[in-house]
Every structure is written in structure tokens, then in C-alpha cells.
Design an enzyme around this catalytic site. Structure first.
Site, short mmCIF file in Angstrom:
data_model
loop_
_atom_site.label_atom_id
_atom_site.label_comp_id
_atom_site.label_asym_id
_atom_site.label_seq_id
_atom_site.Cartn_x
_atom_site.Cartn_y
_atom_site.Cartn_z
N HIS A 130 0.90 -1.19 -0.02
CA HIS A 130 -0.15 -0.14 0.03
C HIS A 130 0.93 1.14 -0.05
CE1 HIS A 130 -3.57 2.56 0.55
NE2 HIS A 130 -2.87 3.19 1.33
N LYS A 132 -8.75 -1.26 6.08
CA LYS A 132 -9.00 -1.65 5.06
C LYS A 132 -8.11 -2.96 4.47
CE LYS A 132 -8.90 2.50 3.23
NZ LYS A 132 -9.16 4.07 2.95
#
Ligand code: URA
Length: 421
Positions: free
Chosen positions: A79, A184
Site C-alpha cells: 500500500h 481496509k
């Protein structure tokens, strides 16, 4: 327990319990707490912070607010906290997949002046980012990699809270960013995670101190949630690589997979991919790095990229980056480029059409900027600095000139600024 008392507590810098955190998150999701009270609490958190336990509790409660995906195999994820010209995912995914690591990647669209991987892949005609969960998992089992849009049901609380933060000046808060991203990641089933924390004028975190705090906070959350997490702090004081804009970034990513492309983009991609392979296969950094370079050099990663694109319906032969207008920006000074206001350059790219200015805007996949000169390059008057690609008649050349600094001495510049394990 009341929302009023929770706001009062955070206003007075007291520590919230897991019950209190669970109370305000779940009641907000169920529309039992109004936006004005939630905004007030978010501002108190942005101003007064949260301790490590509070951030972990907030993350876990948000992760539990929606669907949670579980894989019956080991997966690795990456990420980036967001930057300009950041197309590393397009390079890293095929590298890591060709080294027998399974990557289940859910990505977002562009956020503000930063680009999103979903938009980049959508510039490839036919590429489908909306696979259902079964197809997503089957593809990973088959070719080790799939990338889809974040499903609507993941971390529902984050979606609602993020929308409110966006309009209440509470986005740039370390506990709120860390819990938003990590909720998430937890809900989407990551078991190994490499975070690319961008630092500089084109990132949310403008300085190394705040970037380190964000990285440390996220690595702690990862540990508490049993995800093997490494955070790499990387430079975003100028755009990454030379190309900004969706189709232009796909082209540049393919260049790197072809053994060409800009050195900064190649180096950061190798670094992040190395940590992913090292975590996944539990091998040393050096062993992983040798393997990563090998699959780049023998083109296995490039072939994996072609396979991945084809599997999701994309047709690279139809990729276009040849819009109606090209504008060239020339230097009005002589010297070394020492600063690029990367957020401003990201905003120029947005105005050319690379992203959305309002949530209903459509994207011009061909639009973008090619940087002909970067930090520490020497330029003479009238040298070409950048080329704009767009389907709009729009003159932003002066805006670009105002976003760079030219001096008579080079500046210090490092790509990898730290690693947090
Ligand atoms: N990206 C996210 O997903 N959340 C944030 O809060 C900031 C960046």
C-alpha cells in the site's frame, strides 16, 4: 455512555476505551450519531491524537464494520500512502507474482492530487477492475495476482468517516490516516504487508518526522493484527519517474519491466518488491533482492504483466497516449533544479484531465505530464522542462514554472529514507 461525553473526554486529552470507540464508530455507521458530533470528535482526535492502543482499537472496530475477506492461502499486499507519478504497483505486482507470491490487491481511485492504480489500469481498453470475489480468488489461484476496485462492503465505517474528514479538514491526522488504511488492509485479508510511506512535497506527510510516526503507527497496528508489516519511507519531493497521467504511467511501468525506464522508479520498485518477497517466503532481504532483479532481467515479470492484463480483459495494443494538444514548458533560468512543488504539479496534471476535480468528473486517460528535467538536472534558458498532454485547450506553463526552483548549487536527494519493521 453518550457521544457528548466521548467528545468531552478527547477534548481534555483523555484516553478512549475500546467500548467508547466501538460505540461512536458503530452508532455513526448506523446513522445514530449526527455528522456535527462526529466532526467535532474527529477534530479533537486530529488535534489531541490517540495512543497506540486507541489507534489499534479504532482500526479493528472499523475493520469489523463491513465484510472481511479470508483467503485459504498466504497473501502479500502493498500500500502506498499516495503520491504523484507513483506507478510502482504496476511494476511490483508482476515481479512478486512471478516469484510465486500470491497478491490479492484491492485499490482505490485517485485521491485529491494523487493518482490511483485503478484509474491507471482503466486506461488500458477492456481492463476489468470489477471482478466478483470468486473470479478474483480464482485468478489469484491461477496466475498469483489479481487487482480489483475496493469492494463497497469493506470497512464501511472508514468510507463514511473518510467522506466526513474530507470536508472537515481532518484528513492529515496520523491516527486517522493509519486506522483508515490499516482497517481496509485487515478487512481485505492481508497476511503480509509492505507499506510505502511517501515523504515530501507530493505526499500527505511533508516531513520525515511525521512520516516516521505514521509508519511506526501502522507497523504497530499490523503487529497487533497479526499481519507481518514493513514500512519503507520513500522520497516524494518530486514526481516518481518521468511520466504522470494514466496511460503515460502504464507505458513507463512497461518500460521498467522491459529493463528500461527511469532509475528512481526502478529502484523504489525493486526495494518494495524485495520486502514483499522476503516477508512472503521468509527469506533474507539479500536473497529476495537477487530473485527480484533476476525476474526483471529475464523478462519473467514483463510476461507476468502481459498475462495479468490479458486475464482481466485488457488490450495493450489499444492503449493510447496521443491527445489533441501538447504544450512544452521551457526554462526561463539557468542552473540546477533544486525543488519541485510536487503537489502543485499533481494539481496541474489534474487540470490537464488525469483525475477528477469533482467526484462525477470523467478522466482523460491520455492526459498527463512528461518531465524532461528533474531535481539536480542542469538546465539552460530555453531548455525543455516538461511536456503536457491533454485534450483541453489550457495553458498551464507558467503555473509549472512557478512550481519549480532553479539555483546555482545541487541539493541533497535520497530515494529510500528509512525502513520500519
Ligand atoms: N488513504 C486512505 O485510505 N485513508 C486516509 O486517511 C489517507 C489516505
Amino acid at each position: 455512555m453518550t457521544m457528548y461525553d466521548i467528545i468531552e473526554k478527547k477534548k481534555n486529552r483523555l484516553i478512549l476505551t475500546k467500548e467508547e470507540i466501538s460505540f461512536f464508530v458503530n452508532k455513526y455507521v448506523n446513522n445514530e450519531i449526527p455528522d456535527y458530533q462526529m466532526s467535532s470528535l474527529l477534530m479533537a482526535i486530529a488535534l489531541n491524537g490517540m495512543n497506540a492502543k486507541e489507534v489499534t482499537d479504532l482500526t479493528l472496530v472499523m475493520a469489523d464494520s463491513g465484510e472481511k475477506i479470508k483467503f485459504d492461502f498466504n497473501v502479500v499486499d502493498k500500500h502506498s500512502t499516495g503520491g504523484v507519478g507513483d506507478k510502482t504497483t504496476l511494476i511490483i505486482l508482476p515481479i512478486v507474482a512471478s516469484l510465486n507470491c500470491k497478491i490479492a490487491k484491492m485499490s482505490g481511485k485517485g485521491l485529491g492530487f494523487t493518482g490511483g492504480t485503478i484509474d491507471k489500469l482503466k486506461s488500458i481498453p477492456g481492463f476489468n477492475t470489477e471482478l466478483d470475489l470468486k473470479k478474483f480468488i480464482d485468478q489469484i489461484k491461477d496466475i498469483n495476482v489479481s487487482l480489483i476496485s475496493q469492494t463497497k462492503n469493506i470497512a464501511i465505517a472508514d468510507k463514511k468517516i473518510y467522506a466526513l474528514r474530507d470536508v472537515t479538514a481532518t484528513v492529515d491526522s496520523i491516527p486517522l490516516i493509519a486506522s483508515s488504511i490499516m482497517s481496509k488492509k485487515i478487512a481485505s485479508g492481508a497476511s503480509n504487508l509492505v507499506l510505502d510511506i511517501k515523504v515530501g512535497s507530493g505526499a500527505f506527510m511533508k516531513d520525515i518526522v511525521s512520516a516516521t510516526e505514521l509508519g511506526q503507527t501502522m507497523v504497530n497496528i499490523g503487529k497487533n493484527a497479526s499481519i507481518n508489516t514493513v514500512a519503507v519511507l520513500t522520497d516524494m519531493s518530486q514526481p516518481l519517474g518521468n511520466n504522470i497521467g494514466n496511460a503515460l504511467e502504464v507505458i513507463e511501468a512497461i518500460d521498467v519491466l522491459n529493463g528500461k525506464g527511469p532509475a528512481d522508479l526502478r529502484e523504489i520498485s525493486i526495494e518494495l518488491a524485495t520486502y514483499m518477497v522476503s516477508l512472503y517466503h521468509k527469506i533474507t532481504y539479500d536473497m529476495a533482492k537477487t530473485k527480484v532483479i533476476e525476474v526483471l532481467e529475464n523478462k519473467q515479470a514483463l510476461n507476468k504483466f502481459y498475462q495479468f492484463v490479458q486475464y482481466q480483459g485488457g488490450n495493450l495494443s489499444l492503449l493510447k497516449a496521443n491527445p489533441k494538444y501538447k504544450y512544452q514548458v521551457y526554462s526561463n533560468k539557468e542552473g540546477y533544479i533544486t525543488k519541485i512543488n510536487t503537489e502543485e504539479v499533481g494539481k496541474i496534471a489534474l487540470l490537464l484531465g488525469t483525475g477528477r476535480l469533482t467526484k462525477d468528473d470523467s478522466i482523460d486517460y491520455e492526459a498527463g505530464i512528461v518531465l524532461n528535467k528533474k531535481i539536480n538536472d542542469f538546465v539552460k534558458v530555453n531548455d525543455l522542462l516538461a511536456t503536457f498532454y491533454t485534450n483541453k485547450e489550457i495553458d498551464l506553463c507558467d503555473k509549472y514554472l512557478n512550481s519549480i526552483e532553479i539555483s546555482n548549487q545541487k541539493t541533497n536527494s535520497n530515494l529510500i529514507l528509512g525502513v520500519i519493521k
